[in-house]
Design an enzyme around this catalytic site. Structure first.
Site, PDB file in Angstrom:
ATOM      1  CE1 TYR A  93     -45.706 -40.425 -32.767  1.00  0.00           C
ATOM      2  CE2 TYR A  93     -46.320 -42.744 -32.731  1.00  0.00           C
ATOM      3  CZ  TYR A  93     -45.431 -41.746 -33.079  1.00  0.00           C
ATOM      4  OH  TYR A  93     -44.282 -42.076 -33.730  1.00  0.00           O
ATOM      5  CG  ASP A 243     -36.933 -38.102 -38.426  1.00  0.00           C
ATOM      6  OD1 ASP A 243     -37.566 -38.559 -39.397  1.00  0.00           O
ATOM      7  OD2 ASP A 243     -37.371 -38.102 -37.269  1.00  0.00           O
TER       8      ASP A 243
END
Length: 306
Positions: A93, A243
């Site tokens: 990230y 998700d």
């Protein structure tokens, strides 16, 4: 975020080209719900840069309303890289100081007309103001009348500055629907069994404990406890499957379906995500979904998806 993806399973450090995609926990859920025919808006902040414009164009193209997204002229759009390999996919990230880290509790006012508001622990990890946004919506209930959904979504790499066990417990307990992986609950709170997780997160009305290839268990406020096994699925990559599961479960909730159907639709959407290298899968057609939801337990147990 913008997502940069290697074209094959070789390590990232040896790649010469990368594919540009879009991903992120809440936006993945939004895209999944839109693909299942629901009206969805995504609220966030992106940089005034090409990557931010790519994010907005991608979500808009998938049927997600992005009118509430702010553009920050001073901070960039967040990015993460996938590092694929035989042992799985690693993620790197680059979000510190991104436009999204400037989100704060004022964004709650843009959710006033929503039937369901969905957030995740990833947002809470981005900055103190983002954590305050999660608290404002989930704990303080800044959106009256909405069902509040929270996915714990523990990402250790994002929590170097705070204790995630403490920060994620309050929203998990206050949400109307909370999603949590059995493994992440064990890592965060030392709770290894679904019933222990249910007890820890009480009084959350609906607790959904996901246990990867084994199945998912839902506990509801009226005492219902229901386990639905994970169907056999083709696995290309696991990123985004959680998700997609949340999108399927919430779609069933919006449609007034039974808990068993919500768990099954979650599994169907997760299987679609597992079968692709992207974060957002193509949803099965509704006729096919309806057929899967009517299978008896024996037929469901024998199912292979993807």
């Amino acid at each position: 975020m913008a997502v940069l993806v290697p074209p094959d399973e070789g390590p990232l450090e040896r790649q010469h080209t990368l594919r540009l995609e879009v991903g992120g926990a809440e936006s993945n859920v939004a895209c999944g719900l839109a693909a299942l025919g629901h009206r969805v808006a995504w609220v966030s902040r992106v940089g005034d840069d090409p990557l931010g414009r790519r994010v907005l164009a991608e979500l808009r193209g998938r049927g997600v309303d992005v009118g509430g997204v702010g553009t920050d002229p001073d901070r960039p759009t967040g990015v993460y890289f996938k590092d694929t390999g035989p042992a799985g996919t690693g993620t790197y990230y680059y979000r510190r100081g991104s436009a999204a880290t400037r989100m704060g509790p004022d964004l709650a006012t843009q959710c006033e007309k929503a039937r369901v508001v969905h957030l995740s622990g990833i947002t809470a990890a981005l900055s103190d103001s983002c954590a305050e946004l999660v608290t404002e919506i989930v704990v303080r209930r800044a959106v009256p009348g909405a069902t509040v959904s929270f996915d714990v979504n523990h990402r250790p790499a994002l929590w170097s500055h705070r204790d995630p066990a403490t920060a994620l417990l309050a929203p998990a307990r206050h949400a109307d629907i909370v999603f949590v992986g059995r493994d992440e609950a064990e890592a965060l709170w030392g709770t290894a069994k679904p019933e222990e997780i249910r007890d820890l997160l009480a009084p959350a009305p609906v607790v959904v404990v996901k246990d990867a290839e084994h199945g998912a268990t839902a506990y509801t406020a009226d005492g219902e406890e229901l386990f639905v096994p994970t169907p056999d699925s083709r696995i290309v990559e696991r990123v985004g499957a959680g998700d997609a599961f949340a999108a399927g479960f919430l779609a069933a909730h919006l449609e007034g379906r039974r808990t068993r159907d919500a768990l099954r639709l979650g599994h169907v959407m997760a299987a679609a995500a597992l079968a692709t290298g992207g974060d957002v899968p193509t949803a099965p057609d509704r006729a096919g979904i309806d057929r899967l939801l009517t299978l008896d337990d024996e037929e469901w147990a024998a199912l292979r998806l993807g």
